[in-house]
Design an enzyme around this catalytic site. Structure first.
Site, short mmCIF file in Angstrom:
data_model
loop_
_atom_site.label_atom_id
_atom_site.label_comp_id
_atom_site.label_asym_id
_atom_site.label_seq_id
_atom_site.Cartn_x
_atom_site.Cartn_y
_atom_site.Cartn_z
N GLU A 64 -23.87 -2.86 8.12
CA GLU A 64 -23.57 -1.65 8.88
C GLU A 64 -22.12 -1.25 8.60
O GLU A 64 -21.25 -2.11 8.65
CB GLU A 64 -23.74 -1.86 10.39
CG GLU A 64 -23.59 -0.55 11.15
CD GLU A 64 -23.83 -0.68 12.65
OE1 GLU A 64 -24.09 -1.79 13.14
OE2 GLU A 64 -23.71 0.35 13.32
N GLY B 139 -16.63 -7.41 15.66
CA GLY B 139 -16.85 -8.51 16.60
C GLY B 139 -18.11 -9.27 16.26
O GLY B 139 -18.11 -10.49 16.15
N MET C 62 -22.57 -8.53 14.72
CA MET C 62 -23.52 -7.59 14.13
C MET C 62 -24.95 -8.00 14.46
O MET C 62 -25.32 -9.14 14.30
CB MET C 62 -23.28 -7.55 12.60
CG MET C 62 -24.23 -6.66 11.85
SD MET C 62 -24.08 -4.92 12.38
CE MET C 62 -25.76 -4.36 12.08
N GLU C 63 -25.72 -6.98 14.89
CA GLU C 63 -27.03 -7.23 15.49
C GLU C 63 -28.19 -7.30 14.49
O GLU C 63 -29.33 -7.00 14.85
CB GLU C 63 -27.32 -6.11 16.49
CG GLU C 63 -27.58 -4.71 15.88
CD GLU C 63 -26.38 -3.78 15.85
OE1 GLU C 63 -25.23 -4.28 15.88
OE2 GLU C 63 -26.57 -2.56 15.80
N GLU D 126 -25.17 -7.77 21.44
CA GLU D 126 -25.90 -7.85 20.16
C GLU D 126 -27.37 -8.14 20.43
O GLU D 126 -28.25 -7.60 19.76
CB GLU D 126 -25.29 -8.90 19.24
CG GLU D 126 -23.79 -8.74 18.95
CD GLU D 126 -23.38 -7.36 18.48
OE1 GLU D 126 -24.21 -6.67 17.88
OE2 GLU D 126 -22.22 -6.97 18.73
N HIS E 9 -29.27 -5.08 21.49
CA HIS E 9 -29.55 -4.16 20.38
C HIS E 9 -30.95 -4.37 19.81
O HIS E 9 -31.47 -3.49 19.14
CB HIS E 9 -28.53 -4.37 19.24
CG HIS E 9 -27.32 -3.49 19.31
ND1 HIS E 9 -27.39 -2.14 19.57
CD2 HIS E 9 -25.99 -3.76 19.11
CE1 HIS E 9 -26.16 -1.63 19.54
NE2 HIS E 9 -25.30 -2.58 19.27
ZN LIG Z 1 -23.19 -2.53 19.19
#
Ligand SMILES: [Zn+2]
Length: 850
Positions: free
Chosen positions: A122, A254, A256-257, A291, A294
């Site tokens: 992303e 921080g 990532m999902e 996360e 998400h």
């Molecule tokens: Zn987010």
């Protein structure tokens, strides 16, 4: 390879991709400098698309081969990717490319961190892995084969088969490429399990480098709590048999999902009482929840295009804020959220980087992962819930999941489910997504012996590209108090929809006292012409915990502004009211600790600027220090009692109660250290058995001009722990005297452990430099030059982190001509750097346009 000339992308230009993908097979043959990626993708023409061009994104790829339906393809290289002629029927695309993870210091795509392979896709990193339509509205099921010597080979979804040097993964849920992930390394796992409400067992793992396995228990519990909460509150169940989290040291964000394989900056998942502060624990809990949430708001329903980023981020931040409020103290959580909003989003919205929650254009989407999209985006969701009510909110969100599961959706889709399920017209509310700037809410009161009237008005100052703005829908939560402090009207929501509107409250024999914008019901600036007596009354009596805190905050703010502009002494009425609150032990400790805080120096600079006064960083610093000294003197008897009463016997626990007590004790200690030269802090340092107490004691010692010995001991004790050493770097800058900040920072950049390639370390040093208001804006200009020098050095290595940190200069127009000239010169120096990245170029251009 450097970026091509910048192009601007517009929301209005959206068109669907010309093809639909029926399946993706990827094979990775891992090698640090020469990884081979083989792709086999089934395409068919999209009947809904008008643009039939076959364009695949691709950057920094060495093409080995490309074929369509088994025959070598005639591929044309174009800006940002490739084009080819394809049949007007289903076909199979196959390509082999070579990439270099070892030299990928930008940390986008596939890269290496401490010998492990990991990915960050992303927003637009997948195009650095293989040729692909790298856009969120193209969703497909992925099957991934990994060949490598590492012990652990992970990708999204469920494992199909695994053996030495080989793993095959299948993700049954169609997803956009930005949710792709691959991790390979010699990792250890901290395992767990979760049984979903329908009785399915899910295996959970947190994967870490050897040595970190004792720092996973808290994160694992936070994950289980998040899974349970999303079932209980949103009815959302997890949908794979496995959920993996991996901790990575070198990471721009921080966390990532990625579907089923979340990748975390190690600072956002690893925790132990010895190495992490209460603040770290709380942040880790919130980020793991974010996360995880998400999985539904972002992954199962994703964004049609990157302009819709707030669709997943605003909603998911709102959900993680609800989670924290449920698990911990709701008022403390709300105050913390508002502090963050005012600290980061308000300055953004008042300067050259101001943009709507849904921007209309961008050059580099990485530059729009902003406080406005995230934090203001969450406030917009909160307002929507306030306006329709809790039950209608739940019903609408259920409809959103039913209607859009598997979709790449838009803000229009989101608002439509609310309109359809409530019958409400949200046309005007939608302006929250298109207007930039922070609205001002002005209040005037009137009373005639029976009827009390509130005259409310709203306006928003011009922002870049938006001179005039139409009125927005502002939910204003109001309660009324009697002069003896009783609540005579419980909280009501007034809907302000016009530029000016009046609200009448009848049958009040005595003039009531209003408490306005309770729980900070809208992200606006409240302007209320009320005196100190009124504020002190609300500080003592308001039944709304947020507004009670706000009353104290406003008194502190007015006291500071008076000191800065007229040299007035700290306000005695504020100190007296604050003392009463601090002595009230029916109030929880964390709340009282927040009460003891005061506006930051950059917040004060912003307020002065808005009032048409050029902020003087030295005067602001002096006034802030004077107020803290005045508190230390006024509460000389009380502070040791607060300190003593909030000591905890027994083992450390990062729960709300324990961390609240430590925050109040440490807030007391920081004031005590102003009068005892750091004696009590030295005592606390010597016996501290957790990082919260150790770091707070060290901070107080440095603030008191002591602590040399402890600083060296700290380094000796923790030099092997990167995350603790980040704190050691930051603290020395944050506690430096303003005229020494640049010098201390320079010295730290020469320390052998300063590594600009590690984003955490770079931010620990340069972030602290830019956040030390009086130090960064020191009249010598040394800090400006130092930051610019390092941004120029970092840009070719890591454009994304460089671009984000340019925002330190976003307020340059606030200051006096001498400082403006110096900052402007540094901005020019960055802008004129040869081969500046597209990311940094866009940021500097926007900042300079102020
Ligand atoms: Zn987010």
């Amino acid at each position: 390879m450097r970026d091509a000339a910048p192009t601007t992308i517009f929301l209005k230009d959206y068109t669907p991709f010309g093809f639909i993908i029926d399946g993706v097979e990827l094979t990775f043959r891992l090698a640090p400098k020469a990884t081979r990626v083989l792709s086999r993708i089934k395409f068919r023409p999209n009947p809904d698309a008008t643009d039939k061009r076959f364009f695949l994104h691709g950057e920094s790829l060495t093409r080995i081969s490309a074929a369509i339906d088994g025959k070598s393809a005639d591929v044309r290289d174009v800006d940002g990717g490739i084009e080819a002629d394809v049949p007007d029927a289903p076909f199979v695309w196959e390509a082999e490319v070579e990439i270099n993870p070892q030299d990928n210091t930008a940390l986008e795509g596939l890269y290496m961190s401490n010998g492990m392979y990991c990915t960050q896709c992303e927003a637009e990193g997948f195009r650095k892995i293989t040729y692909y339509p790298d856009r969120p509205d193209v969703m497909a099921a992925f099957e991934v084969t990994i060949e490598g010597n590492e012990k652990v080979l992970l990708s999204n979804g469920n494992p199909l088969s695994q053996s030495q040097g080989f793993a095959k993964w299948q993700d049954p849920w169609p997803k956009p490429a930005y949710l792709f992930a691959l991790v390979a390394g010699d990792l250890l796992n901290h395992p767990g399990t979760f049984t979903t409400k329908s009785g399915r067992q899910v295996d959970l793992n947190i994967w870490v480098r050897p040595g970190d396995e004792n720092k996973c228990a808290f994160g694992m519990q936070a994950l289980k709590d998040s899974m349970k909460w999303d079932e209980d509150v949103y009815g959302r169940e997890y949908d794979l048999d496995l959920f993996n989290i991996v901790a990575v040291d070198d990471f721009n964000m921080g966390a990532m999902e990625n579907k089923g394989l979340n990748v975390f900056n190690s600072s956002c998942v690893l925790a132990s009482p010895e190495t992490s502060t209460d603040g770290n624990f709380e942040r880790i809990e919130a980020i793991i929840a974010h996360e995880y949430f998400h999985n539904w708001t972002g992954n199962r329903i994703t964004c049609r295009d990157w302009f819709q980023l707030c669709l997943k981020e605003g909603l998911t931040v709102y959900r993680d804020q609800q989670f924290t409020a449920d698990l911990r103290s709701a008022p403390v959580a709300r105050i913390s959220n508002v502090l963050a909003l005012r600290g980061r989003q308000f300055p953004e919205d008042q300067g050259p980087l101001s943009h709507p929650v849904r921007p209309k254009s961008f050059q580099e989407i990485n530059n729009f992962y902003t406080a406005t999209v995230y934090e203001k985006g969450a406030e917009v969701i909160g307002m929507l819930k306030t306006l329709v009510g809790d039950a209608a909110y739940s019903k609408a969100v259920d409809l959103y999941f039913d209607r859009h599961d598997g979709d790449a959706a838009t803000i229009e889709d989101w608002l439509q489910v609310f309109e359809d399920s409530t019958g409400r017209d949200l046309g005007q509310f939608k302006r929250w997504y298109s207007h930039s700037g922070t609205p001002r809410l002005t209040v005037r009161e009137e009373y005639d012996g029976d009827t009390f009237t509130l005259h409310l008005s709203q306006s928003t100052a011009p922002t870049p590209g938006q001179d005039e703005k139409l009125p927005q829908v502002i939910p204003v939560a109001v309660g009324l108090l009697s002069p003896n402090g009783d609540e005579v009207m419980a909280t009501q929501i007034l809907e302000l929809t016009e530029a000016e509107q009046s609200f009448r409250f009848e049958g009040h024999a005595t003039r009531p006292i209003p408490s306005i914008l309770r729980d900070f019901s809208a992200p606006v600036i409240l302007e209320q012409d009320i005196d100190k007596t009124r504020r002190a009354f609300l500080l003592a009596h308001d039944t709304d915990p947020f507004n009670r805190w706000e009353a104290g905050r406003m008194l502190a703010r007015e006291s500071l502004l008076a000191s800065i502009t007229t040299g007035a002494a700290p306000d005695a009425a504020y100190l007296e009211g604050l003392g009463a609150v601090l002595r009230d032990d029916t109030l929880d400790a964390a709340y009282r600790a927040l009460m003891l805080g005061q506006p930051t120096q950059s917040e004060l600079a912003g307020l002065l600027h808005e009032a048409g006064i050029t902020p003087d960083p030295e005067a602001i610093h002096t006034a802030s220090e004077d107020l803290r000294n005045a508190k230390a003197a006024a509460f000389g008897d009380l502070l040791p009692v607060l300190y003593q009463d909030n000591q905890i016997d027994g083992p450390y626990s990062p729960d709300a109660d324990g961390s609240g007590k430590r925050s109040l004790a440490n807030a007391a200690l920081s004031l005590i250290s102003r009068t005892d030269g750091g004696a009590l802090a030295a005592e606390q340092y010597a016996k501290a058995d957790n990082m919260t107490l150790q770091l707070a004691a060290l901070s107080c010692l440095l603030d008191a001009g002591a602590g040399k010995e402890q600083l060296a001991a700290f380094e000796q004790q923790w030099h092997g722990d990167r995350l603790v050493m980040d704190k050691w770097f930051s603290l020395q800058i944050m506690q430096a005297k303003p005229d020494q900040v640049a010098e201390v920072t320079t010295r730290l950049t020469q320390h052998p452990d300063f590594d600009m390639k590690n984003p955490n370390r770079f931010r620990a040093v340069m972030g602290a430099l830019s956040m030390h208001h009086a130090g960064f804006h020191h009249k010598s200009g040394a800090a400006y030059a130092l930051l610019a020098e390092w941004l120029i050095k970092l840009d070719p290595v890591n454009p994304q982190t460089t671009a984000r940190m340019c925002s330190a200069f976003q307020t340059w127009k606030r200051y006096d001509p001498a400082r403006q000239t110096m900052m402007s010169a540094e901005l020019d120096r960055i802008a004129n750097t040869k081969d500046l990245s597209r990311d940094t170029n866009e940021m500097i251009t926007r900042i300079r346009s102020a």
